[in-house]
Design an enzyme around this catalytic site. Sequence first.
Site, short mmCIF file in Angstrom:
data_model
loop_
_atom_site.label_atom_id
_atom_site.label_comp_id
_atom_site.label_asym_id
_atom_site.label_seq_id
_atom_site.Cartn_x
_atom_site.Cartn_y
_atom_site.Cartn_z
N SER A 25 0.82 -1.22 0.00
CA SER A 25 0.00 0.00 0.00
C SER A 25 0.85 1.26 0.00
O SER A 25 1.76 1.40 0.83
CB SER A 25 -0.86 0.07 1.27
OG SER A 25 -1.78 -0.97 1.29
N HIS A 77 -4.99 -10.09 -2.18
CA HIS A 77 -5.18 -10.40 -0.76
C HIS A 77 -6.25 -11.48 -0.61
O HIS A 77 -7.20 -11.54 -1.37
CB HIS A 77 -5.64 -9.16 0.02
CG HIS A 77 -4.69 -8.00 -0.06
ND1 HIS A 77 -4.70 -7.11 -1.09
CD2 HIS A 77 -3.70 -7.61 0.78
CE1 HIS A 77 -3.76 -6.20 -0.89
NE2 HIS A 77 -3.14 -6.48 0.23
N TYR A 79 -8.43 -11.47 1.69
CA TYR A 79 -9.71 -10.85 2.06
C TYR A 79 -10.50 -10.33 0.86
O TYR A 79 -11.67 -10.01 0.98
CB TYR A 79 -9.50 -9.72 3.09
CG TYR A 79 -8.69 -8.54 2.61
CD1 TYR A 79 -9.19 -7.64 1.68
CD2 TYR A 79 -7.40 -8.32 3.09
CE1 TYR A 79 -8.44 -6.56 1.25
CE2 TYR A 79 -6.65 -7.25 2.67
CZ TYR A 79 -7.17 -6.37 1.74
OH TYR A 79 -6.43 -5.32 1.30
N GLU A 80 -9.85 -10.25 -0.31
CA GLU A 80 -10.58 -9.82 -1.51
C GLU A 80 -11.47 -10.95 -2.04
O GLU A 80 -12.24 -10.74 -2.97
CB GLU A 80 -9.60 -9.39 -2.60
CG GLU A 80 -8.87 -8.10 -2.28
CD GLU A 80 -7.81 -7.77 -3.33
OE1 GLU A 80 -8.14 -7.13 -4.33
OE2 GLU A 80 -6.65 -8.18 -3.12
N ALA A 107 2.39 -2.55 4.27
CA ALA A 107 2.05 -1.58 5.31
C ALA A 107 1.56 -2.42 6.48
O ALA A 107 0.82 -3.38 6.28
CB ALA A 107 0.95 -0.65 4.82
N MET A 205 -2.18 -7.99 6.72
CA MET A 205 -3.12 -8.92 6.06
C MET A 205 -2.52 -9.50 4.78
O MET A 205 -3.27 -9.90 3.88
CB MET A 205 -4.41 -8.18 5.73
CG MET A 205 -5.06 -7.49 6.92
SD MET A 205 -6.43 -6.45 6.43
CE MET A 205 -6.76 -5.54 7.94
N SER A 206 -1.20 -9.50 4.67
CA SER A 206 -0.60 -9.97 3.42
C SER A 206 0.74 -10.63 3.70
O SER A 206 1.01 -11.06 4.81
CB SER A 206 -0.38 -8.77 2.48
OG SER A 206 0.62 -7.91 3.01
N1 HPA Z 1 -3.72 -4.14 11.14
C1 HPA Z 1 -3.73 -4.96 10.08
N2 HPA Z 1 -3.25 -4.63 8.89
C2 HPA Z 1 -2.71 -3.41 8.76
C3 HPA Z 1 -2.67 -2.50 9.83
C4 HPA Z 1 -3.20 -2.89 11.08
O1 HPA Z 1 -3.20 -2.14 12.09
N3 HPA Z 1 -2.06 -1.38 9.35
C5 HPA Z 1 -1.76 -1.61 8.04
N4 HPA Z 1 -2.15 -2.85 7.69
#
Ligand code: HPA
Length: 266
Positions: A25, A77, A79-80, A107, A205-206
């Site tokens: 991201s 991802h 979750y997609e 991120a 989440m990745s």
């Molecule tokens: N949690 C999960 N995934 C993330 C976060 C978080 O706080 N920040 C960026 N990706």
Amino acid sequence: MRETFEFIKDKINDFKPEIAIVLGSGLGAFCEGLEGIRIPYSQIKGFAPSTVKGHKGELLFSNVEGKNCVMMQGRFHYYEGHSLAQTTLPIKVFKKLGIEKLILTNAAGSLKKDLIPGSIMLICDHINFMGSNPLIGENDDTLGTRFPDMNEVYSKRLRNVAKNCAKKLNIKLKEGVYSALCGPSYETPAEVKMLEILGASATGMSTVPEAIVAKYCSMEILGISLITNYAAGLSNIAPNHKEVVEMAKSAGSKLIALLKEVIKFC
Ligand code: HPA
């Protein structure tokens, strides 16, 4: 996978990438000013379109700092709604293209007060809390073994390269364990506490599915998290995607400079 490989091979002619870089991201700026062959995911057979805001959804084959690279601008991802096999298809295709080195960026949320938003964290190991594994299903013996070892997923050699480059550029580099939950909801404060007790420093989440598949394929992996926020319960601000993307963009230039230096010594 074979069809996707043939399609890409045809598009890049005799360009031979040696490093693949997955840009998380807000890190799309890495590709600004780079010339090369761009292929939108929507054109690639077997690739799902990238649905996340702030992710471009394009492969870029280009020479970066003297090395032939392929950049993934945006990733898939779990979750997609894609299967873990689908989210990791690009990694298998990269391996078939002859790529032996993979740089994964993301991120992530901080699980520790002293890992402040804007920091860069070298991933030394991970915890897979996604509740599944991308290698479930029939094994492809041409890529790896049925029960691959997950010792040193993140190459010690590349971590040392990153540490030396960071020192040279005067960039502070933390090191820690990345935990991955499937999302898309952010963690609860209780989950954040649990992850920290279990030894993780950051959460996202990745990355973990891609790292598992790349290690299975015997690739040398470097993983770097850009800490964009405190995870739930660590600050008064609840995690939100806008804050994550904004922080990734503002602190991303530091990580981009580091990546460009690391590539020279990969
Ligand atoms: N949690 C999960 N995934 C993330 C976060 C978080 O706080 N920040 C960026 N990706």
